[in-house]
Design a protein around this motif. Structure first.
Motif, PDB file in Angstrom:
ATOM      1  N   VAL A   5      41.818  23.462  45.166  1.00 38.12           N
ATOM      2  CA  VAL A   5      42.216  23.469  46.583  1.00 38.12           C
ATOM      3  C   VAL A   5      43.634  24.021  46.739  1.00 38.12           C
ATOM      4  O   VAL A   5      43.890  24.875  47.596  1.00 38.12           O
ATOM      5  N   VAL A   6      44.550  23.560  45.907  1.00 41.94           N
ATOM      6  CA  VAL A   6      45.938  24.028  45.995  1.00 41.94           C
ATOM      7  C   VAL A   6      46.013  25.522  45.662  1.00 41.94           C
ATOM      8  O   VAL A   6      46.682  26.293  46.361  1.00 41.94           O
ATOM      9  N   GLY A   7      45.316  25.927  44.612  1.00 43.20           N
ATOM     10  CA  GLY A   7      45.348  27.332  44.215  1.00 43.20           C
ATOM     11  C   GLY A   7      44.796  28.269  45.272  1.00 43.20           C
ATOM     12  O   GLY A   7      45.325  29.358  45.480  1.00 43.20           O
ATOM     13  N   THR A   8      43.734  27.845  45.938  1.00 45.47           N
ATOM     14  CA  THR A   8      43.122  28.737  46.924  1.00 45.47           C
ATOM     15  C   THR A   8      43.795  28.671  48.289  1.00 45.47           C
ATOM     16  O   THR A   8      43.839  29.670  48.998  1.00 45.47           O
ATOM     17  N   THR A   9      44.308  27.506  48.659  1.00 42.00           N
ATOM     18  CA  THR A   9      44.919  27.403  49.992  1.00 42.00           C
ATOM     19  C   THR A   9      46.409  27.721  49.971  1.00 42.00           C
ATOM     20  O   THR A   9      46.885  28.506  50.779  1.00 42.00           O
ATOM     21  N   VAL A  10      47.144  27.137  49.044  1.00 40.81           N
ATOM     22  CA  VAL A  10      48.595  27.325  49.015  1.00 40.81           C
ATOM     23  C   VAL A  10      48.968  28.651  48.348  1.00 40.81           C
ATOM     24  O   VAL A  10      49.788  29.409  48.860  1.00 40.81           O
ATOM     25  N   LEU A  11      48.360  28.940  47.209  1.00 44.74           N
ATOM     26  CA  LEU A  11      48.704  30.142  46.457  1.00 44.74           C
ATOM     27  C   LEU A  11      47.852  31.355  46.828  1.00 44.74           C
ATOM     28  O   LEU A  11      48.050  32.443  46.302  1.00 44.74           O
ATOM     29  N   SER A  12      46.854  31.165  47.691  1.00 42.30           N
ATOM     30  CA  SER A  12      45.954  32.232  48.163  1.00 42.30           C
ATOM     31  C   SER A  12      45.256  32.964  47.018  1.00 42.30           C
ATOM     32  O   SER A  12      45.065  34.181  47.068  1.00 42.30           O
ATOM     33  N   LEU A  13      44.858  32.228  45.984  1.00 41.31           N
ATOM     34  CA  LEU A  13      44.119  32.821  44.873  1.00 41.31           C
ATOM     35  C   LEU A  13      42.649  32.998  45.254  1.00 41.31           C
ATOM     36  O   LEU A  13      42.128  32.272  46.106  1.00 41.31           O
ATOM     37  N   ASP A  14      41.987  33.954  44.627  1.00 36.55           N
ATOM     38  CA  ASP A  14      40.561  34.167  44.853  1.00 36.55           C
ATOM     39  C   ASP A  14      39.795  32.926  44.395  1.00 36.55           C
ATOM     40  O   ASP A  14      39.930  32.505  43.244  1.00 36.55           O
ATOM     41  N   THR A  15      38.989  32.359  45.278  1.00 33.79           N
ATOM     42  CA  THR A  15      38.308  31.100  45.000  1.00 33.79           C
ATOM     43  C   THR A  15      37.378  31.206  43.798  1.00 33.79           C
ATOM     44  O   THR A  15      37.404  30.360  42.898  1.00 33.79           O
ATOM     45  N   GLY A  16      36.547  32.233  43.754  1.00 32.20           N
ATOM     46  CA  GLY A  16      35.583  32.377  42.665  1.00 32.20           C
ATOM     47  C   GLY A  16      36.241  32.557  41.321  1.00 32.20           C
ATOM     48  O   GLY A  16      35.903  31.884  40.339  1.00 32.20           O
ATOM     49  N   PHE A  18      39.347  31.867  40.452  1.00 28.58           N
ATOM     50  CA  PHE A  18      40.135  30.699  40.075  1.00 28.58           C
ATOM     51  C   PHE A  18      39.236  29.548  39.633  1.00 28.58           C
ATOM     52  O   PHE A  18      39.542  28.834  38.680  1.00 28.58           O
ATOM     53  N   ALA A  19      38.096  29.370  40.295  1.00 29.95           N
ATOM     54  CA  ALA A  19      37.156  28.319  39.893  1.00 29.95           C
ATOM     55  C   ALA A  19      36.610  28.589  38.492  1.00 29.95           C
ATOM     56  O   ALA A  19      36.495  27.666  37.668  1.00 29.95           O
ATOM     57  N   LEU A  20      36.281  29.838  38.191  1.00 24.94           N
ATOM     58  CA  LEU A  20      35.803  30.179  36.852  1.00 24.94           C
ATOM     59  C   LEU A  20      36.897  29.982  35.801  1.00 24.94           C
ATOM     60  O   LEU A  20      36.623  29.527  34.689  1.00 24.94           O
ATOM     61  N   THR A  21      38.135  30.309  36.150  1.00 26.58           N
ATOM     62  CA  THR A  21      39.250  30.105  35.237  1.00 26.58           C
ATOM     63  C   THR A  21      39.437  28.618  34.934  1.00 26.58           C
ATOM     64  O   THR A  21      39.616  28.222  33.773  1.00 26.58           O
TER      65      THR A  21
END
Length: 184
Positions: A5-16, A18-21
């Motif tokens: 949640v933090v990575g995708t909302t705050v850091l604007s990382l690609d959800t897919g 980042f989830a795989l990572t």
């Protein structure tokens, strides 16, 4: 989950990605648990959904869905055009994302909705109903998950049952939704 949640909302990382990572990192840290979990994954369902989603994405990228919508817009009778859009939404949604199809088809209905011959609320409800009810098709994510989670001896029977369900609602639901929410 918090990192995702933090990575995708705050850091604007690609959800897919980042989830795989994160999943890969967890698999490295918790190796034994990851190995047991990997054995429980219904790989045929995963491959089926990935293949269908890729195929539908290709059709959308090639403009097939938009082309169908443009041809439907050329139909002179707004009621017939609404029925055709409901059928396109229902059939394509049996294989793809319902929300994606709704997002692609609703703008195509705009020209005859603007004419006032069909109510906007009725068309939106009809298209949403026709597109959503087919989500239990074995080719959609929901249906594939049902088949994958069925006990091994019942998977073939579950697949066939959902296939019959999906085919029947692809034929019946768009017309029924159109009749209930657009015509009446």
């Amino acid at each position: 989950m918090v990192l995702l949640v933090v990575g995708t909302t705050v850091l604007s990382l690609d959800t897919g990605l980042f989830a795989l990572t994160l999943a890969a990192a967890l698999a490295i840290v918790f190796r034994a648990t990851a190995q047991r979990a990997a054995k429980e994954i219904a790989w045929p369902a995963v491959l089926l959904v990935c293949g269908i989603v890729t195929y539908i994405a290709l059709l959308e990228r090639l403009g097939v869905v938009d082309s169908l919508g443009e041809r439907i817009a050329l139909v002179g009778a707004p009621l017939l055009a609404a029925l055709l859009i409901c059928y396109v939404g229902g059939v394509v949604s049996a294989f793809a994302s319902t929300t994606g199809i709704l997002g692609a088809l609703m703008p195509l209905a705009a020209p005859f909705l603007a004419s006032g011959s069909i109510t906007t609320a009725g068309m939106v409800i009809a298209l949403a109903s026709a597109s959503t009810i087919v989500d239990a098709s074995p080719f959609s994510t929901n249906g594939a998950l049902v088949v994958a989670n069925a006990p091994e001896p019942l998977q073939a029977q579950t697949y066939r049952g959902l296939l019959r369900w999906g085919a029947s609602v692809c034929v019946l639901a768009p017309g029924a939704a159109w009749l209930a929410f657009v015509v009446i």
